[in-house]
Write an enzyme that holds these catalytic residues in place. Structure first.
Site, mmCIF file in Angstrom:
data_model
loop_
_atom_site.group_PDB
_atom_site.id
_atom_site.type_symbol
_atom_site.label_atom_id
_atom_site.label_comp_id
_atom_site.label_asym_id
_atom_site.label_seq_id
_atom_site.Cartn_x
_atom_site.Cartn_y
_atom_site.Cartn_z
ATOM 1 N N ASP A 1 -35.303 52.339 -96.292
ATOM 2 C CA ASP A 1 -35.801 51.784 -97.549
ATOM 3 C C ASP A 1 -36.602 50.526 -97.262
ATOM 4 O OD1 ASP A 1 -34.502 53.766 -99.022
ATOM 5 O OD2 ASP A 1 -32.653 52.608 -99.139
ATOM 6 N N ASP B 1 -24.339 44.725 -102.473
ATOM 7 C CA ASP B 1 -22.891 44.837 -102.569
ATOM 8 C C ASP B 1 -22.139 44.205 -101.405
ATOM 9 O OD1 ASP B 1 -23.850 46.734 -100.813
ATOM 10 O OD2 ASP B 1 -23.070 48.471 -101.892
ATOM 11 N N ASP C 1 -31.655 57.318 -93.967
ATOM 12 C CA ASP C 1 -32.988 57.103 -94.525
ATOM 13 C C ASP C 1 -33.366 55.639 -94.333
ATOM 14 O OD1 ASP C 1 -31.469 55.772 -96.500
ATOM 15 O OD2 ASP C 1 -31.400 57.568 -97.731
#
Length: 429
Positions: free
Chosen positions: A68, A145, A66
Site C-alpha cells: 500500500d 492500529d 500486498d
C-alpha cells in the site's frame, strides 16, 4: 472516531529515521507496479511512502501479501497523475491504480483525526467526513492500529520513518496498540481480534496493556457487524492461525461474545490446529469445512456413532447444531448444507462399515472431504486410527463406489431389470 488526538501525538518528538544502510529493505523485493506509483508521485513533488503491513513484513524477511502507498497528494491529484486510476469509497476515499486485469495498487492520502471544528452542522454527515480529513504523515501514523503497522518507507531517501516506536516493538517481537488500548478497542472492538491474529501470525507477544485491554473490552466485540466478524474469522483460517487465535480468544473471554455464545473444548481446538496445519501444507480451507470443524465435537456428543441413530435424526441434530451460528452470521444455505453433510459424513465414518446406505455414501461427492475431516478428528481426539485407515483403503480403490456392499465381504447386489411397459392395445373399432 475520537475528536481528541492521543497525548503522544501532541508531543513534539522527532521520528526515528533509519537510513538505507541501517535496514534490510531492498527495492528488488517491492512489487514493480508499486514502485512505478511511488516514483511518479515523487516526481510530481508529493511525498510517497510505502506504508502498513508491507513495510513490517519486509523488515521481518517475510513476503508481503500486498503493498500500500501513502501520500500527501489528494485523491483528485492522484487521479490526474494516473490515467488508470479509479477513486473508490465514500466514507474512506481511496485511489486504486490498475495495471492490467488483476494488479491494483492502493493509494491513500495521509489522514488525521477530525476535530470538533472539522465536523459539519448536520450530524448525519459526520461519518462521511471523519475518515477524510487529510493530515501529515505523523498524524496518519497515530491513526493506525498497532505500532508495527505504522512504519513508513520513503522512496525519496530509501529510509524507514517511525513515529510510534514500531521499530523497537519489531525488535522485541511485541504487539502494542497505538494509544490507550481501552480507547482504541472501544472505537473498534474488532481490533481485539486483529491483535490476537497478528500476534499469532508473526509469533509476537502482546504487551501487557494490550492484553489487559482485551480482557476489559471483550464484551464489546458482540456489537461488531456479524458480516465483518465472519470475514475476520475466515481470514484466520486463510492464514492458518484459526486454532491458536480462537484458543486465546476463549482464554481472554473474547470467544463467547465473538461467536454468539459459542464455547469450544480442547478437542475442538486440537482439531482446528490440525486444520491449520493442513492449510499450511497448501490445502484450501473453505467456510463449510471451518464450520464443520467448529461444531464436530459438540455434534458427536449429541449423537455418538456407537448409538446407531436413524440418519434422519442425525441430519436433524446436525441442523440444530449449525442453525444458530449460521442464522446469526447469515451464512448461505449452500454453505450450511455442505457443513451439515460433513458432520453427517463423520458420523457415518465413525460408526464403521457395513451399515445401510454405504454404497450411496461412498458415491457422495462430500465423502472424500468428510474423510479428511474425520482423519483430523481421529488425530485430535486420539480415536481409532485403524477405522480411519480402513475407510481410506476403501475410498482408494478405483471401483470402491461400485463394489461396496452392505456387509463387508458380501457379494454385490444385482439390480433387477425393469421390464418394458407395454402400451395398452386400443380397442378395435
Amino acid at each position: 472516531m475520537p475528536l481528541t488526538p492521543p497525548a503522544d501525538l501532541l508531543e513534539p518528538t522527532a521520528p526515528v529515521i533509519l537510513p538505507r544502510a541501517a535496514h534490510s529493505i531492498s527495492r528488488s523485493r517491492i512489487d514493480p507496479h508499486t514502485l512505478q506509483v511511488l516514483y511518479r508521485l515523487q516526481r510530481a513533488g508529493h511525498l510517497a511512502y510505502l506504508v502498513g503491513g508491507g513495510v513490517r513484513d519486509l523488515l521481518l524477511g517475510r513476503t508481503p501479501k500486498d503493498f500500500d502507498v501513502g501520500t500527501n497528494a489528494t485523491p483528485q491529484q492522484i487521479k490526474r497523475l494516473f490515467r488508470n486510476c479509479f477513486l473508490i469509497g465514500r466514507r474512506f476515499r481511496l485511489a486504486h491504480v490498475r495495471f492490467g486485469p488483476d494488479a491494483v495498487v492502493e493509494v491513500a492520502t495521509f489522514r488525521r483525526l477530525a476535530t470538533a471544528d472539522d465536523l459539519p452542522e448536520d450530524p448525519n454527515d459526520h461519518h462521511l467526513l471523519t475518515e477524510n480529513v487529510f493530515g501529515t504523515p505523523r498524524e496518519d501514523a497515530f491513526r493506525r492500529d498497532f505500532t508495527i503497522n505504522a512504519l513508513f518507507y520513503d522512496i525519496a531517501t530509501f529510509s524507514i520513518i517511525d513515529h510510534v516506536g514500531g521499530l523497537a516493538d519489531l525488535e522485541a517481537r511485541r504487539l502494542r496498540v497505538i494509544g490507550d488500548p481501552l480507547v482504541r478497542f472501544t472505537e473498534d472492538p474488532v481490533r481485539m481480534l486483529r491483535a490476537l491474529e497478528f500476534a499469532a501470525r508473526l509469533d509476537f507477544t502482546l504487551d501487557e496493556a494490550t492484553r489487559e485491554g482485551i480482557y476489559a473490552r471483550a464484551p464489546l466485540i458482540a456489537e461488531a457487524a456479524p458480516a465483518r466478524i465472519r470475514e475476520e474469522l475466515l481470514e484466520l483460517f486463510r492464514h492458518a492461525v484459526g486454532g491458536k487465535v480462537l484458543r486465546q480468544a476463549q482464554a481472554s473471554g473474547l470467544l463467547e461474545p465473538l461467536l454468539a455464545g459459542y464455547e469450544g473444548d480442547e478437542a475442538t481446538f486440537a482439531l482446528l490446529d490440525r486444520l491449520d496445519a493442513r492449510s499450511r501444507a497448501g490445502a484450501k480451507t473453505g467456510e463449510s469445512l471451518v464450520l464443520a470443524a467448529l461444531f464436530l465435537s459438540r455434534f458427536l456428543r449429541q449423537c455418538p456413532p456407537t448409538g446407531d441413530l436413524p440418519i434422519g435424526e442425525v441430519l436433524e441434530l446436525a441442523n440444530l447444531e449449525l442453525d444458530l451460528h449460521c442464522g446469526y452470521f447469515r451464512i448461505a444455505h449452500g454453505v450450511r448444507h455442505q457443513a451439515r453433510e460433513l458432520l453427517v459424513g463423520c458420523y457415518r465414518l465413525g460408526r464403521g462399515r457395513g451399515h445401510r446406505g454405504e454404497r450411496r455414501f461412498l458415491q457422495h461427492p462430500a465423502t472424500p472431504l468428510a474423510l479428511e475431516l474425520f482423519d483430523l478428528w481421529i488425530e485430535a481426539s486420539d480415536g481409532d486410527r485403524q477405522l480411519a485407515a480402513a475407510w481410506r483403503n476403501v475410498l482408494a480403490r478405483p471401483d470402491s463406489a461400485a463394489s461396496a456392499a452392505l456387509e463387508p465381504g458380501s457379494p454385490p447386489r444385482r439390480r433387477k431389470r425393469r421390464g418394458r411397459r407395454r402400451r395398452p392395445t386400443p380397442p378395435a373399432s
